[in-house]
Structure formats: structure tokens, C-alpha cells
Design a protein around this motif. Structure first.
Motif, PDB file in Angstrom:
ATOM      1  N   LEU A  17       0.832  -1.206   0.000  1.00  8.13           N
ATOM      2  CA  LEU A  17       0.000   0.000   0.000  1.00  8.13           C
ATOM      3  C   LEU A  17       0.864   1.252   0.000  1.00  8.13           C
ATOM      4  N   VAL A  18       2.092   1.136   0.438  1.00  6.90           N
ATOM      5  CA  VAL A  18       2.982   2.292   0.573  1.00  6.90           C
ATOM      6  C   VAL A  18       3.516   2.758  -0.770  1.00  6.90           C
ATOM      7  N   ASN A  19       4.018   1.811  -1.574  1.00  8.37           N
ATOM      8  CA  ASN A  19       4.633   2.216  -2.841  1.00  8.37           C
ATOM      9  C   ASN A  19       4.083   1.473  -4.065  1.00  8.37           C
ATOM     10  N   GLY A  20       3.112   0.582  -3.855  1.00 11.91           N
ATOM     11  CA  GLY A  20       2.487  -0.137  -4.964  1.00 11.91           C
ATOM     12  C   GLY A  20       3.280  -1.309  -5.499  1.00 11.91           C
ATOM     13  N   ALA A  21       4.424  -1.606  -4.909  1.00 10.93           N
ATOM     14  CA  ALA A  21       5.281  -2.683  -5.411  1.00 10.93           C
ATOM     15  C   ALA A  21       4.561  -4.025  -5.400  1.00 10.93           C
ATOM     16  N   ALA A  22       4.784  -4.812  -6.451  1.00  5.29           N
ATOM     17  CA  ALA A  22       4.313  -6.193  -6.483  1.00  5.29           C
ATOM     18  C   ALA A  22       5.245  -6.999  -5.580  1.00  5.29           C
ATOM     19  N   LEU A  23       4.672  -7.690  -4.604  1.00  3.01           N
ATOM     20  CA  LEU A  23       5.470  -8.388  -3.599  1.00  3.01           C
ATOM     21  C   LEU A  23       5.510  -9.899  -3.802  1.00  3.01           C
ATOM     22  N   SER A  24       4.665 -10.411  -4.695  1.00  4.00           N
ATOM     23  CA  SER A  24       4.667 -11.853  -4.944  1.00  4.00           C
ATOM     24  C   SER A  24       4.069 -12.152  -6.314  1.00  4.00           C
ATOM     25  N   PRO A  25       4.512 -13.254  -6.920  1.00  4.66           N
ATOM     26  CA  PRO A  25       3.892 -13.675  -8.169  1.00  4.66           C
ATOM     27  C   PRO A  25       2.437 -14.065  -7.912  1.00  4.66           C
ATOM     28  N   PRO A  26       1.617 -14.034  -8.903  1.00 13.19           N
ATOM     29  CA  PRO A  26       1.962 -13.903 -10.315  1.00 13.19           C
ATOM     30  C   PRO A  26       2.107 -12.463 -10.795  1.00 13.19           C
ATOM     31  N   ALA A  27       1.986 -11.476  -9.928  1.00 12.07           N
ATOM     32  CA  ALA A  27       2.161 -10.077 -10.344  1.00 12.07           C
ATOM     33  C   ALA A  27       3.637  -9.697 -10.266  1.00 12.07           C
ATOM     34  N   TYR A  28       4.086  -8.961 -11.278  1.00 14.92           N
ATOM     35  CA  TYR A  28       5.467  -8.482 -11.306  1.00 14.92           C
ATOM     36  C   TYR A  28       5.528  -6.971 -11.500  1.00 14.92           C
ATOM     37  N   GLU A  29       4.435  -6.379 -11.951  1.00 15.38           N
ATOM     38  CA  GLU A  29       4.370  -4.935 -12.177  1.00 15.38           C
ATOM     39  C   GLU A  29       3.704  -4.266 -10.975  1.00 15.38           C
ATOM     40  N   PRO A  30       4.164  -3.076 -10.590  1.00 14.33           N
ATOM     41  CA  PRO A  30       3.541  -2.357  -9.472  1.00 14.33           C
ATOM     42  C   PRO A  30       2.164  -1.825  -9.846  1.00 14.33           C
ATOM     43  N   ILE A  31       1.429  -1.389  -8.836  1.00 15.27           N
ATOM     44  CA  ILE A  31       0.149  -0.716  -9.031  1.00 15.27           C
ATOM     45  C   ILE A  31       0.313   0.746  -8.645  1.00 15.27           C
ATOM     46  N   PRO A  32      -0.463   1.640  -9.230  1.00 11.87           N
ATOM     47  CA  PRO A  32      -0.370   3.058  -8.866  1.00 11.87           C
ATOM     48  C   PRO A  32      -0.837   3.316  -7.436  1.00 11.87           C
ATOM     49  N   VAL A  33      -0.119   4.196  -6.762  1.00  9.28           N
ATOM     50  CA  VAL A  33      -0.524   4.702  -5.451  1.00  9.28           C
ATOM     51  C   VAL A  33      -0.795   6.192  -5.606  1.00  9.28           C
ATOM     52  N   PHE A  34      -1.632   6.729  -4.717  1.00 11.65           N
ATOM     53  CA  PHE A  34      -2.060   8.118  -4.832  1.00 11.65           C
ATOM     54  C   PHE A  34      -1.904   8.843  -3.502  1.00 11.65           C
ATOM     55  N   PRO A  35      -1.665  10.152  -3.559  1.00 10.10           N
ATOM     56  CA  PRO A  35      -1.553  10.919  -2.317  1.00 10.10           C
ATOM     57  C   PRO A  35      -2.903  11.035  -1.611  1.00 10.10           C
ATOM     58  N   VAL A  36      -2.837  11.004  -0.292  1.00 13.92           N
ATOM     59  CA  VAL A  36      -4.015  11.164   0.562  1.00 13.92           C
ATOM     60  C   VAL A  36      -3.689  12.255   1.569  1.00 13.92           C
ATOM     61  N   ARG A  37      -4.682  13.068   1.883  1.00 16.40           N
ATOM     62  CA  ARG A  37      -4.493  14.106   2.895  1.00 16.40           C
ATOM     63  C   ARG A  37      -5.776  14.235   3.711  1.00 16.40           C
ATOM     64  N   ILE A  38      -5.635  14.903   4.862  1.00 19.48           N
ATOM     65  CA  ILE A  38      -6.777  15.267   5.690  1.00 19.48           C
ATOM     66  C   ILE A  38      -6.912  16.784   5.592  1.00 19.48           C
ATOM     67  N   GLU A  39      -8.067  17.242   5.134  1.00 24.03           N
ATOM     68  CA  GLU A  39      -8.320  18.673   4.969  1.00 24.03           C
ATOM     69  C   GLU A  39      -9.666  18.999   5.601  1.00 24.03           C
ATOM     70  N   ASN A  40      -9.635  19.842   6.629  1.00 28.04           N
ATOM     71  CA  ASN A  40     -10.868  20.230   7.338  1.00 28.04           C
ATOM     72  C   ASN A  40     -11.667  19.016   7.798  1.00 28.04           C
ATOM     73  N   GLY A  41     -10.962  18.001   8.309  1.00 28.54           N
ATOM     74  CA  GLY A  41     -11.617  16.818   8.838  1.00 28.54           C
ATOM     75  C   GLY A  41     -12.084  15.828   7.794  1.00 28.54           C
ATOM     76  N   ARG A  42     -11.738  16.057   6.520  1.00 31.29           N
ATOM     77  CA  ARG A  42     -12.141  15.176   5.423  1.00 31.29           C
ATOM     78  C   ARG A  42     -10.918  14.446   4.862  1.00 31.29           C
ATOM     79  N   VAL A  43     -11.064  13.153   4.638  1.00 31.52           N
ATOM     80  CA  VAL A  43     -10.029  12.385   3.955  1.00 31.52           C
ATOM     81  C   VAL A  43     -10.200  12.672   2.468  1.00 31.52           C
ATOM     82  N   GLN A  44      -9.104  13.046   1.816  1.00 27.06           N
ATOM     83  CA  GLN A  44      -9.144  13.386   0.396  1.00 27.06           C
ATOM     84  C   GLN A  44      -8.022  12.665  -0.355  1.00 27.06           C
ATOM     85  N   VAL A  45      -8.280  12.402  -1.634  1.00 18.80           N
ATOM     86  CA  VAL A  45      -7.317  11.720  -2.491  1.00 18.80           C
ATOM     87  C   VAL A  45      -7.306  12.432  -3.852  1.00 18.80           C
TER      88      VAL A  45
END
Length: 106
Positions: A72-100
Motif C-alpha cells: 500500500l505504501v509504494n504499490g510494489a508487487a510483492l509476490s507472483p503472479p504479479a510483477y508490475e507495481p500498481i499506482p498509489v495516490f496521495p491522501v491528505r486530511i483537509e478540514n476533517g475530510r479524507v481526500q485523495v
């Protein structure tokens, strides 16, 4: 530059929970792991299966279709059968709201 998208109120997004959403046509899933928020694309890089229903163990998500594991931190594939990473996105808390946001094209 992409805009921030509301996910949920921080107080309603309890540790251990996850929230699926669509951000400008991109399926995402946001996780609350012990009060820290992580966002990934809801798509396994191995067979284009959704990850949101996968088993969460610490900071790893397991694809429910073929058991590939991803960080979840960097999207890295950690085990087969996947070898390509997945995209990760920035998350923030703004005025009490979780935003991405999808920052891949900024």
C-alpha cells in the motif's frame, strides 16, 4: 493539476476500513491502517482484477483472484503472479475530510 476528491469524514473512516471510489474515471480504494491512509488503484497489475475485496494484512493487500500481494505504501508487487507495481495516490486530511487525488499527470 488534478483536484482533491473527498472520500469520507476522518471520524467516519475507522481504522481497518476501506472505501472504494471513482476519481475522474479511475477506480481507487482508500485504506485506513491504524490511522494512516493509503490509496491505490483498484486494479491488480496481473489480471486486471479488483483489489478492494482482497485481504489486508498490515500494509499489504492480496488480490482475491490469484493471491498476488502489493504494498500500500509504494504499490510494489510483492509476490507472483504479479510483477508490475500498481499506482498509489496521495491522501491528505483537509478540514476533517479524507481526500485523495490522481497526481500521475501533474
Amino acid at each position: 493539476m488534478s483536484e482533491w476528491t473527498d472520500v469520507a469524514a476522518e471520524t467516519d473512516f475507522l481504522p481497518g476500513s476501506r472505501c472504494q471510489l471513482d476519481v475522474d474515471g479511475v477506480a481507487m480504494v482508500v485504506f485506513n491502517v491504524d490511522g494512516h491512509f493509503y490509496a491505490i488503484e483498484d486494479l491488480c497489475s496481473h489480471e486486471a482484477e479488483t483489489l478492494s475485496n482482497g485481504q489486508l494484512c498490515g500494509l499489504e493487500i492480496t488480490c482475491p483472484a490469484h493471491a498476488a500481494r502489493f504494498s500500500l505504501v509504494n504499490g510494489a508487487a510483492l509476490s507472483p503472479p504479479a510483477y508490475e507495481p500498481i499506482p498509489v495516490f496521495p491522501v491528505r486530511i483537509e478540514n476533517g475530510r479524507v481526500q485523495v487525488r490522481d497526481n500521475r499527470f501533474d
